[in-house]
Motif scaffolding. Structure first.
Motif, mmCIF file in Angstrom:
data_model
loop_
_atom_site.group_PDB
_atom_site.id
_atom_site.type_symbol
_atom_site.label_atom_id
_atom_site.label_comp_id
_atom_site.label_asym_id
_atom_site.label_seq_id
_atom_site.Cartn_x
_atom_site.Cartn_y
_atom_site.Cartn_z
ATOM 1 N N ASP A 162 94.041 29.835 98.900
ATOM 2 C CA ASP A 162 94.627 30.927 98.124
ATOM 3 C C ASP A 162 93.671 31.367 97.032
ATOM 4 O O ASP A 162 93.649 32.532 96.645
ATOM 5 C CB ASP A 162 95.967 30.460 97.524
ATOM 6 N N LEU A 163 92.895 30.405 96.562
ATOM 7 C CA LEU A 163 92.001 30.699 95.445
ATOM 8 C C LEU A 163 90.700 29.922 95.611
ATOM 9 O O LEU A 163 90.727 28.734 95.935
ATOM 10 C CB LEU A 163 92.704 30.242 94.156
ATOM 11 N N MET A 164 89.567 30.613 95.413
ATOM 12 C CA MET A 164 88.276 29.921 95.388
ATOM 13 C C MET A 164 87.721 30.098 93.989
ATOM 14 O O MET A 164 87.756 31.208 93.456
ATOM 15 C CB MET A 164 87.332 30.536 96.429
ATOM 16 N N VAL A 165 87.248 29.010 93.409
ATOM 17 C CA VAL A 165 86.775 29.091 92.026
ATOM 18 C C VAL A 165 85.437 28.372 91.878
ATOM 19 O O VAL A 165 85.156 27.416 92.590
ATOM 20 C CB VAL A 165 87.843 28.492 91.053
ATOM 21 N N LEU A 215 95.801 11.464 91.641
ATOM 22 C CA LEU A 215 95.950 12.922 91.665
ATOM 23 C C LEU A 215 95.656 13.453 93.074
ATOM 24 O O LEU A 215 94.751 12.946 93.751
ATOM 25 C CB LEU A 215 94.993 13.569 90.662
ATOM 26 N N PRO A 216 96.399 14.476 93.517
ATOM 27 C CA PRO A 216 96.189 15.007 94.866
ATOM 28 C C PRO A 216 94.969 15.930 94.935
ATOM 29 O O PRO A 216 95.096 17.125 95.144
ATOM 30 C CB PRO A 216 97.489 15.776 95.122
ATOM 31 N N VAL A 217 93.788 15.351 94.714
ATOM 32 C CA VAL A 217 92.551 16.127 94.807
ATOM 33 C C VAL A 217 91.652 15.451 95.829
ATOM 34 O O VAL A 217 91.516 14.229 95.832
ATOM 35 C CB VAL A 217 91.796 16.199 93.457
ATOM 36 N N ASN A 218 91.046 16.297 96.667
ATOM 37 C CA ASN A 218 90.158 15.754 97.683
ATOM 38 C C ASN A 218 88.801 16.418 97.483
ATOM 39 O O ASN A 218 88.718 17.637 97.346
ATOM 40 C CB ASN A 218 90.819 16.075 99.031
ATOM 41 N N PHE A 219 87.751 15.614 97.378
ATOM 42 C CA PHE A 219 86.408 16.188 97.174
ATOM 43 C C PHE A 219 85.643 16.148 98.492
ATOM 44 O O PHE A 219 85.682 15.153 99.212
ATOM 45 C CB PHE A 219 85.659 15.401 96.091
ATOM 46 N N PRO A 262 103.502 23.393 93.145
ATOM 47 C CA PRO A 262 102.974 22.914 94.433
ATOM 48 C C PRO A 262 101.565 23.439 94.704
ATOM 49 O O PRO A 262 101.382 24.499 95.290
ATOM 50 C CB PRO A 262 103.977 23.494 95.441
ATOM 51 N N ILE A 263 100.580 22.668 94.226
ATOM 52 C CA ILE A 263 99.188 23.121 94.386
ATOM 53 C C ILE A 263 98.342 21.981 94.942
ATOM 54 O O ILE A 263 98.434 20.843 94.463
ATOM 55 C CB ILE A 263 98.616 23.569 93.016
ATOM 56 N N SER A 264 97.528 22.264 95.950
ATOM 57 C CA SER A 264 96.585 21.242 96.410
ATOM 58 C C SER A 264 95.170 21.708 96.053
ATOM 59 O O SER A 264 94.853 22.884 96.188
ATOM 60 C CB SER A 264 96.718 21.001 97.911
ATOM 61 N N VAL A 265 94.384 20.778 95.559
ATOM 62 C CA VAL A 265 93.051 21.135 95.068
ATOM 63 C C VAL A 265 91.978 20.406 95.870
ATOM 64 O O VAL A 265 92.062 19.194 96.088
ATOM 65 C CB VAL A 265 92.895 20.769 93.566
ATOM 66 N N ARG A 305 96.662 26.582 97.828
ATOM 67 C CA ARG A 305 95.459 25.780 98.074
ATOM 68 C C ARG A 305 94.261 26.337 97.307
ATOM 69 O O ARG A 305 93.910 27.516 97.460
ATOM 70 C CB ARG A 305 95.151 25.741 99.570
ATOM 71 N N VAL A 306 93.653 25.478 96.510
ATOM 72 C CA VAL A 306 92.512 25.903 95.687
ATOM 73 C C VAL A 306 91.260 25.176 96.157
ATOM 74 O O VAL A 306 91.283 23.963 96.360
ATOM 75 C CB VAL A 306 92.761 25.547 94.195
ATOM 76 N N LEU A 307 90.169 25.907 96.338
ATOM 77 C CA LEU A 307 88.868 25.276 96.632
ATOM 78 C C LEU A 307 87.937 25.538 95.463
ATOM 79 O O LEU A 307 87.690 26.693 95.101
ATOM 80 C CB LEU A 307 88.250 25.853 97.915
ATOM 81 N N GLU A 308 87.434 24.463 94.857
ATOM 82 C CA GLU A 308 86.415 24.636 93.813
ATOM 83 C C GLU A 308 85.041 24.373 94.406
ATOM 84 O O GLU A 308 84.808 23.354 95.062
ATOM 85 C CB GLU A 308 86.659 23.683 92.624
#
Ligand SMILES: C[S@@+](CC[C@H](N)C(=O)[O-])C[C@H]1O[C@@H](n2cnc3c(N)ncnc32)[C@H](O)[C@@H]1O
Length: 305
Positions: free
Chosen positions: A196-199, A175-179, A150-153, A125-128
Protein backbone atom coordinates in the motif's frame (compact mmCIF):
# COMPACT_ATOMS: atom_id res chain seq x y z
CA UNK A 1 19.34 29.14 -0.30
CA UNK A 2 20.61 26.34 -2.60
CA UNK A 3 17.03 25.61 -3.68
CA UNK A 4 17.36 28.16 -6.52
CA UNK A 5 13.60 28.15 -7.11
CA UNK A 6 13.43 31.21 -9.37
CA UNK A 7 16.23 30.18 -11.75
CA UNK A 8 15.15 26.54 -11.46
CA UNK A 9 11.52 27.21 -12.40
CA UNK A 10 12.66 29.21 -15.43
CA UNK A 11 15.09 26.45 -16.42
CA UNK A 12 12.28 23.87 -16.19
CA UNK A 13 10.04 26.03 -18.33
CA UNK A 14 12.83 26.29 -20.93
CA UNK A 15 13.26 22.49 -20.95
CA UNK A 16 9.49 21.98 -21.31
CA UNK A 17 9.35 24.41 -24.22
CA UNK A 18 11.82 22.19 -26.12
CA UNK A 19 8.88 19.74 -26.41
CA UNK A 20 8.22 16.03 -25.70
CA UNK A 21 8.24 16.46 -21.93
CA UNK A 22 7.92 14.34 -19.84
CA UNK A 23 9.75 11.88 -22.11
CA UNK A 24 8.40 8.40 -22.74
CA UNK A 25 10.55 5.39 -21.83
CA UNK A 26 10.24 1.67 -22.54
CA UNK A 27 12.53 0.02 -20.00
CA UNK A 28 14.04 0.74 -16.59
CA UNK A 29 17.47 1.12 -18.27
CA UNK A 30 16.03 3.76 -20.58
CA UNK A 31 14.30 5.49 -17.67
CA UNK A 32 17.61 5.60 -15.78
CA UNK A 33 19.67 7.12 -18.60
CA UNK A 34 16.90 9.51 -19.65
CA UNK A 35 16.46 10.80 -16.10
CA UNK A 36 20.20 11.27 -15.51
CA UNK A 37 20.43 13.12 -18.82
CA UNK A 38 17.45 15.42 -18.17
CA UNK A 39 18.50 16.29 -14.62
CA UNK A 40 21.99 17.15 -15.86
CA UNK A 41 20.48 19.28 -18.67
CA UNK A 42 18.23 20.95 -16.09
CA UNK A 43 21.27 21.90 -13.95
CA UNK A 44 23.10 23.28 -17.02
CA UNK A 45 20.03 25.28 -18.01
CA UNK A 46 19.64 26.57 -14.45
CA UNK A 47 23.26 27.76 -14.58
CA UNK A 48 22.54 29.67 -17.80
CA UNK A 49 19.41 31.26 -16.30
CA UNK A 50 21.29 32.19 -13.09
CA UNK A 51 23.98 33.87 -15.20
CA UNK A 52 21.30 35.94 -16.93
CA UNK A 53 19.68 36.83 -13.59
CA UNK A 54 23.09 37.70 -12.12
CA UNK A 55 23.62 38.99 -8.55
CA UNK A 56 22.38 36.75 -5.73
CA UNK A 57 21.07 34.07 -8.11
CA UNK A 58 24.45 33.65 -9.77
CA UNK A 59 26.32 33.66 -6.47
CA UNK A 60 24.00 30.99 -5.06
CA UNK A 61 24.31 28.94 -8.24
CA UNK A 62 28.11 29.09 -8.02
CA UNK A 63 28.02 28.09 -4.35
CA UNK A 64 25.67 25.22 -5.20
CA UNK A 65 28.11 24.03 -7.87
CA UNK A 66 31.10 24.22 -5.52
CA UNK A 67 29.25 22.23 -2.85
CA UNK A 68 27.74 19.57 -5.12
CA UNK A 69 29.58 16.25 -5.02
CA UNK A 70 29.18 12.74 -6.32
CA UNK A 71 31.46 11.30 -3.61
CA UNK A 72 30.26 8.06 -2.07
CA UNK A 73 29.35 8.02 1.61
CA UNK A 74 31.65 5.83 3.79
CA UNK A 75 28.50 3.83 4.55
CA UNK A 76 28.31 2.72 0.90
CA UNK A 77 32.07 2.15 0.51
CA UNK A 78 32.58 -1.36 -0.85
CA UNK A 79 35.89 -1.60 1.07
CA UNK A 80 34.17 -1.17 4.44
CA UNK A 81 33.19 -4.36 6.29
CA UNK A 82 29.51 -4.95 7.07
CA UNK A 83 30.29 -4.67 10.78
CA UNK A 84 31.84 -1.19 10.22
CA UNK A 85 28.81 -0.18 8.12
CA UNK A 86 26.52 -1.36 10.90
CA UNK A 87 28.33 0.94 13.35
CA UNK A 88 27.55 3.88 11.04
CA UNK A 89 23.85 3.10 10.65
CA UNK A 90 23.55 2.56 14.40
CA UNK A 91 25.10 6.02 14.90
CA UNK A 92 22.47 7.39 12.50
CA UNK A 93 19.77 5.56 14.43
CA UNK A 94 20.95 7.19 17.71
CA UNK A 95 20.91 10.59 15.99
CA UNK A 96 17.40 9.99 14.63
CA UNK A 97 16.19 9.13 18.14
CA UNK A 98 17.92 12.19 19.64
CA UNK A 99 16.34 14.47 17.02
CA UNK A 100 12.91 12.86 17.53
CA UNK A 101 12.72 12.13 13.80
CA UNK A 102 11.04 8.72 13.96
CA UNK A 103 7.83 10.01 15.62
CA UNK A 104 7.60 12.67 12.87
CA UNK A 105 8.03 10.10 10.09
CA UNK A 106 5.61 7.69 11.78
CA UNK A 107 2.94 10.38 12.16
CA UNK A 108 3.28 11.32 8.49
CA UNK A 109 3.03 7.70 7.29
CA UNK A 110 0.19 6.74 9.64
CA UNK A 111 -1.89 9.76 8.67
CA UNK A 112 -1.48 8.75 5.02
CA UNK A 113 -2.42 5.14 5.78
CA UNK A 114 -5.35 6.09 8.01
CA UNK A 115 -6.74 8.12 5.12
CA UNK A 116 -6.99 5.00 2.97
CA UNK A 117 -7.70 2.30 5.60
CA UNK A 118 -11.20 3.56 6.34
CA UNK A 119 -13.59 0.75 5.45
CA UNK A 120 -10.83 -1.74 4.54
CA UNK A 121 -10.75 -4.98 6.55
CA UNK A 122 -7.33 -6.21 5.45
CA UNK A 123 -3.86 -5.27 6.68
CA UNK A 124 -2.10 -2.29 5.11
CA UNK A 125 1.32 -3.33 3.79
CA UNK A 126 4.32 -1.02 4.00
CA UNK A 127 7.70 -1.63 2.33
CA UNK A 128 10.63 0.46 3.52
CA UNK A 129 13.60 0.66 1.15
CA UNK A 130 17.19 1.21 2.36
CA UNK A 131 16.03 0.86 5.96
CA UNK A 132 19.55 0.71 7.48
CA UNK A 133 19.30 -0.02 11.21
CA UNK A 134 15.55 -0.63 10.80
CA UNK A 135 14.68 2.12 13.29
CA UNK A 136 11.80 3.56 11.26
CA UNK A 137 10.23 0.20 10.32
CA UNK A 138 10.31 -0.84 13.99
CA UNK A 139 8.95 2.51 15.24
CA UNK A 140 6.13 2.35 12.68
CA UNK A 141 5.14 -1.19 13.67
CA UNK A 142 5.32 -0.30 17.37
CA UNK A 143 3.04 2.72 16.99
CA UNK A 144 0.60 0.80 14.76
CA UNK A 145 0.41 -1.91 17.42
CA UNK A 146 -0.18 0.72 20.14
CA UNK A 147 -3.00 2.25 18.09
CA UNK A 148 -4.36 -1.16 17.12
CA UNK A 149 -3.95 -0.43 13.41
CA UNK A 150 -3.71 -3.42 11.05
CA UNK A 151 -0.37 -2.72 9.39
CA UNK A 152 2.39 -5.09 8.31
CA UNK A 153 5.84 -3.64 7.77
CA UNK A 154 8.68 -4.98 5.64
CA UNK A 155 12.08 -3.32 6.01
CA UNK A 156 14.82 -3.87 3.45
CA UNK A 157 18.42 -3.02 2.71
CA UNK A 158 21.27 -4.11 0.47
CA UNK A 159 23.55 -4.96 3.43
CA UNK A 160 22.86 -8.49 4.78
CA UNK A 161 24.08 -7.62 8.30
CA UNK A 162 21.47 -4.83 8.56
CA UNK A 163 18.74 -7.27 7.56
CA UNK A 164 19.90 -9.82 10.17
CA UNK A 165 20.17 -7.13 12.87
CA UNK A 166 16.70 -5.79 11.96
CA UNK A 167 15.10 -9.24 12.16
CA UNK A 168 16.83 -9.88 15.52
CA UNK A 169 15.48 -6.60 16.91
CA UNK A 170 11.97 -7.29 15.60
CA UNK A 171 12.00 -10.70 17.31
CA UNK A 172 13.37 -9.26 20.56
CA UNK A 173 10.70 -6.55 20.60
CA UNK A 174 8.02 -8.98 19.38
CA UNK A 175 7.07 -6.64 16.54
CA UNK A 176 5.49 -7.80 13.25
CA UNK A 177 8.33 -6.53 11.05
CA UNK A 178 10.16 -8.63 8.52
CA UNK A 179 13.46 -7.44 7.02
CA UNK A 180 14.51 -8.59 3.55
CA UNK A 181 17.64 -8.24 1.45
CA UNK A 182 16.61 -5.97 -1.45
CA UNK A 183 18.31 -3.63 -3.87
CA UNK A 184 16.11 -0.52 -3.76
CA UNK A 185 16.36 0.12 -7.49
CA UNK A 186 16.23 -3.48 -8.66
CA UNK A 187 13.31 -4.98 -6.77
CA UNK A 188 12.09 -8.50 -7.51
CA UNK A 189 8.82 -8.66 -9.42
CA UNK A 190 6.39 -8.48 -6.51
CA UNK A 191 2.82 -9.04 -7.75
CA UNK A 192 1.02 -5.87 -8.83
CA UNK A 193 -0.32 -3.92 -5.85
CA UNK A 194 1.71 -5.95 -3.32
CA UNK A 195 2.14 -2.91 -1.07
CA UNK A 196 0.00 0.00 0.00
CA UNK A 197 2.90 2.27 0.75
CA UNK A 198 6.58 2.34 -0.22
CA UNK A 199 8.82 4.59 1.82
CA UNK A 200 12.48 5.55 1.88
CA UNK A 201 13.95 7.87 4.48
CA UNK A 202 17.20 9.80 4.67
CA UNK A 203 18.60 7.92 1.70
CA UNK A 204 17.39 9.64 -1.50
CA UNK A 205 20.79 11.33 -1.89
CA UNK A 206 22.52 7.92 -1.90
CA UNK A 207 21.01 7.31 -5.33
CA UNK A 208 21.44 8.94 -8.74
CA UNK A 209 18.43 10.69 -10.30
CA UNK A 210 18.04 7.68 -12.63
CA UNK A 211 18.05 5.19 -9.76
CA UNK A 212 15.46 7.28 -7.89
CA UNK A 213 13.27 7.37 -10.99
CA UNK A 214 13.45 3.56 -11.19
CA UNK A 215 12.42 3.30 -7.52
CA UNK A 216 9.37 5.50 -8.15
CA UNK A 217 8.45 3.64 -11.35
CA UNK A 218 8.73 0.29 -9.54
CA UNK A 219 6.59 1.66 -6.72
CA UNK A 220 3.99 2.74 -9.28
CA UNK A 221 3.76 -0.89 -10.47
CA UNK A 222 3.75 -2.57 -7.08
CA UNK A 223 2.14 -0.08 -4.71
CA UNK A 224 -1.52 0.88 -4.43
CA UNK A 225 -1.41 4.15 -2.55
CA UNK A 226 1.83 6.12 -2.50
CA UNK A 227 5.59 6.38 -2.56
CA UNK A 228 7.03 8.63 0.15
CA UNK A 229 10.65 9.82 0.01
CA UNK A 230 11.97 11.75 3.01
CA UNK A 231 15.39 13.39 3.03
CA UNK A 232 17.32 16.43 4.23
CA UNK A 233 16.41 19.85 2.80
CA UNK A 234 19.12 21.12 0.45
CA UNK A 235 20.43 24.27 2.16
CA UNK A 236 23.56 26.04 3.37
CA UNK A 237 22.39 25.67 6.95
CA UNK A 238 22.26 21.88 6.72
CA UNK A 239 25.58 21.71 4.83
CA UNK A 240 27.14 22.93 8.09
CA UNK A 241 24.53 21.62 10.51
CA UNK A 242 24.39 17.96 9.47
CA UNK A 243 28.14 17.26 9.89
CA UNK A 244 28.20 19.34 13.07
CA UNK A 245 25.36 17.31 14.58
CA UNK A 246 26.99 14.07 13.40
CA UNK A 247 30.36 15.04 14.94
CA UNK A 248 28.82 14.95 18.46
CA UNK A 249 29.22 11.16 18.37
CA UNK A 250 33.00 11.48 17.75
CA UNK A 251 32.99 8.97 14.87
CA UNK A 252 35.02 10.69 12.10
CA UNK A 253 33.57 8.66 9.21
CA UNK A 254 30.03 9.37 10.46
CA UNK A 255 30.72 13.11 10.57
CA UNK A 256 32.24 12.92 7.07
CA UNK A 257 29.14 11.06 5.84
CA UNK A 258 27.06 13.92 7.26
CA UNK A 259 29.02 16.42 5.19
CA UNK A 260 28.90 14.34 1.97
CA UNK A 261 25.18 13.70 2.43
CA UNK A 262 24.26 17.35 2.96
CA UNK A 263 26.23 18.29 -0.17
CA UNK A 264 24.25 15.69 -2.11
CA UNK A 265 20.71 16.44 -0.86
CA UNK A 266 18.35 17.02 -3.81
CA UNK A 267 16.61 20.35 -4.23
CA UNK A 268 12.81 20.29 -4.33
CA UNK A 269 12.72 21.03 -8.07
CA UNK A 270 15.07 18.14 -8.83
CA UNK A 271 12.82 15.73 -6.88
CA UNK A 272 9.80 17.18 -8.64
CA UNK A 273 11.44 16.65 -12.04
CA UNK A 274 12.53 13.08 -11.26
CA UNK A 275 9.01 12.11 -10.08
CA UNK A 276 7.45 13.58 -13.24
CA UNK A 277 9.84 11.68 -15.53
CA UNK A 278 9.22 8.42 -13.61
CA UNK A 279 5.41 8.64 -13.64
CA UNK A 280 4.73 10.81 -16.69
CA UNK A 281 2.26 12.66 -14.42
CA UNK A 282 2.15 15.33 -11.78
CA UNK A 283 0.36 13.33 -9.08
CA UNK A 284 3.01 14.27 -6.57
CA UNK A 285 4.08 16.99 -4.16
CA UNK A 286 7.41 18.02 -2.72
CA UNK A 287 7.14 19.94 0.51
CA UNK A 288 9.58 21.33 3.04
CA UNK A 289 8.94 20.25 6.63
CA UNK A 290 12.15 21.69 8.04
CA UNK A 291 14.77 20.25 8.06
CA UNK A 292 13.23 17.75 5.65
CA UNK A 293 12.14 17.56 2.04
CA UNK A 294 9.21 15.19 1.58
CA UNK A 295 8.29 13.79 -1.81
CA UNK A 296 4.87 12.10 -1.96
CA UNK A 297 3.80 10.39 -5.20
CA UNK A 298 0.20 9.14 -5.23
CA UNK A 299 -0.90 6.13 -7.26
CA UNK A 300 -4.54 6.09 -6.16
CA UNK A 301 -5.65 9.15 -8.07
CA UNK A 302 -5.88 11.24 -4.89
CA UNK A 303 -4.10 14.55 -4.74
CA UNK A 304 -1.26 14.49 -2.18
CA UNK A 305 -1.93 16.88 0.75
C1 LIG B 1 21.82 7.07 5.20
S1 LIG B 1 21.44 5.37 5.36
C2 LIG B 1 19.74 5.52 5.86
C3 LIG B 1 19.28 4.35 6.64
C4 LIG B 1 17.87 4.53 7.23
N1 LIG B 1 16.88 4.75 6.22
C5 LIG B 1 17.85 5.62 8.27
O1 LIG B 1 17.19 6.63 8.05
O2 LIG B 1 18.50 5.46 9.31
C6 LIG B 1 21.39 4.82 3.70
C7 LIG B 1 21.03 3.37 3.55
O3 LIG B 1 20.92 3.07 2.16
C8 LIG B 1 21.33 1.73 1.99
N2 LIG B 1 21.57 1.47 0.57
C9 LIG B 1 22.54 1.98 -0.22
N3 LIG B 1 22.41 1.49 -1.48
C10 LIG B 1 21.32 0.67 -1.47
C11 LIG B 1 20.66 -0.10 -2.46
N4 LIG B 1 21.09 -0.15 -3.73
N5 LIG B 1 19.55 -0.79 -2.10
C12 LIG B 1 19.10 -0.77 -0.82
N6 LIG B 1 19.69 -0.06 0.16
C13 LIG B 1 20.78 0.65 -0.16
C14 LIG B 1 22.57 1.65 2.86
O4 LIG B 1 22.96 0.33 3.09
C15 LIG B 1 22.08 2.40 4.10
O5 LIG B 1 21.45 1.53 4.99
Amino acid sequence: MLQLKKAGSQALENLRSEGSFPPSWQSMEELETTTNDIVSRYLDERFKVSRELGGGSLLTELLDRVLRTSDTECMDDTKLSEAEKLELVLALDRQNHKMQLYPRYVELLLSLLEEVTTGEQRKMRVLELASGSGGLALALAEEALRKNLPISVTGSDIVPKFVEAGNRQAAAKQLPVNFQLLNAFNLPLFPEGSFDLMVISQSLHHFTPGQLAIMIAQAAQQTKTAFVGIDGYRSILLTGGVPLMASIQCIPSFALDGLISARKFYSELELDLIAEIATGKRDHTVICDWPLSILTVRFDGRRPN
